[in-house]
Structure formats: structure tokens, C-alpha cells
Design an enzyme around this catalytic site. Sequence first.
Site, PDB file in Angstrom:
ATOM      1  CG  HIS A  85     123.112   9.270 155.041  1.00 41.96           C
ATOM      2  ND1 HIS A  85     122.043   8.799 154.249  1.00 41.96           N
ATOM      3  CD2 HIS A  85     124.018   9.252 153.987  1.00 41.96           C
ATOM      4  CE1 HIS A  85     122.185   8.427 152.970  1.00 41.96           C
ATOM      5  NE2 HIS A  85     123.533   8.756 152.904  1.00 41.96           N
ATOM      6  CB  CYS A  93     121.198   5.317 153.995  1.00 44.37           C
ATOM      7  SG  CYS A  93     120.821   5.531 155.841  1.00 44.37           S
ATOM      8  CG  ASP A 116     115.817   5.048 149.797  1.00 47.98           C
ATOM      9  OD1 ASP A 116     116.902   4.830 150.761  1.00 47.98           O
ATOM     10  OD2 ASP A 116     115.497   4.148 149.011  1.00 47.98           O
TER      11      ASP A 116
END
Length: 221
Positions: free
Chosen positions: A199, A93, A90
Site C-alpha cells: 500500500h 492507492c 482499492d
Amino acid sequence: MSEENVYARQSSSSSSCHGSEESITIATILSKEICENGSLGKRLSHLDSIPHQPRVNGEIPDQDNATLDHGMLLERLTMYGLAEFQIEGDGNCQFRAIADQLFRNPEYHRHVRKEVVKQLKIYHNLYEGYVPMSYKSYLKMMKRSGEWGDHVTLQAAADRFKAKICLITSFRDTYFIEITPKDQVPSNEIWLSFWSEVHYNSLYAADDVPARVTKRKHWLF
């Protein structure tokens, strides 16, 4: 008065700062337990790391390169007996993954972000040289929930929490980066995976990934 003395004075005179220091102590205890239980430090002690250079985020790779990078990262994790505890994507991370390692709860990401921004603000002389924009604008940006963390915030997190951050990456020229606190002996370790510019996840030994249910918030909020 030096920045260090100002910081010490603020910490001793503010109840909110006292709470922050208490939470950092708890984080140290919990992350030590994680490190000892998972033995990640011992398991990967033979790996050579590269010097960490704080920097802001680069360009997000296109789909083909991102897929290739992700496959490379998964191969490396498998090779070293590691597995990811999946973190919500979101925009928080990095902070969620650090919170999982420190507090065993990704939902404390707001607290981690707050402490990192505090570190960046108070000790700005340590970090502003790595930020290619107005530092005031950078701080304002990093305060916002959902703003992606970068390698500058990783260094600030290492400094703030007195932690060595061990990063297994999808970079093609290197796969292991150690981020150590400046002028401090680390008292704990944080293990993260980094899918380059995409990520962060929290790392554990493959046979020790927690089946975690988010814990109720209590002493941080």
C-alpha cells in the site's frame, strides 16, 4: 520527427492535451505549497537515499512479514515526525496518493493514471527495458482502474509531473528512496509512504496532516 517534437506538436494541437498541461501546472503550484508548508524537504534533508531502480511489483509478503514490515514503516515515520494521510486501498492507492500530493484530492487518481500511461506510451524507450513482459500488454494493464502502480509508474509520474518523489519505505535494507525526473530539474516534491508491495499513503508532517473532505471535481473532468 523526434518523440519530443511529436509530443510538443500533439500538445499544441489538442485541447485535451492543453488541459493536461494546465493541470500539471496547477499541480506544480499546489505541491510546492504543500512542500513549503510542511517543510518535509528541509526536515529530512540529512537522509541518504539510494538510487532508484524502476521495477514491476514483487510478491506480496505473507501476513507475518507484512505485519513486521508495517510496524517498521510506522516506527520510521514516527522517528522523522511524519504521518500518513490514509489512502483508500482499492488498487489505485499509488495514483490516489500522488493525486493527493499534487491536487490535494485523491479522487483525481484517474487523471494521474491517464497522464502516467501517456508518458509510458509516448516515451516507451525510457521504460520498456524495465518491464519483463510485452510492453503493449503492460500499457493495457496500467490503463485499467484498480491496477496496482509499481516503481516504473513512479518513475513515469516523476517525469510527467517534473517532480521528485520521496518514498519512505518498509524495506528492511533501506528506508528512503528518491525518484527524480530524467534530464529535468524537479519543480516540486511528492512525499509518499510505501508499505512494501502492499500500500501507498500520502505523507505530511505529523502536525500538518489535513482533515480533508473530498473536493468537488471541476476542471479535470
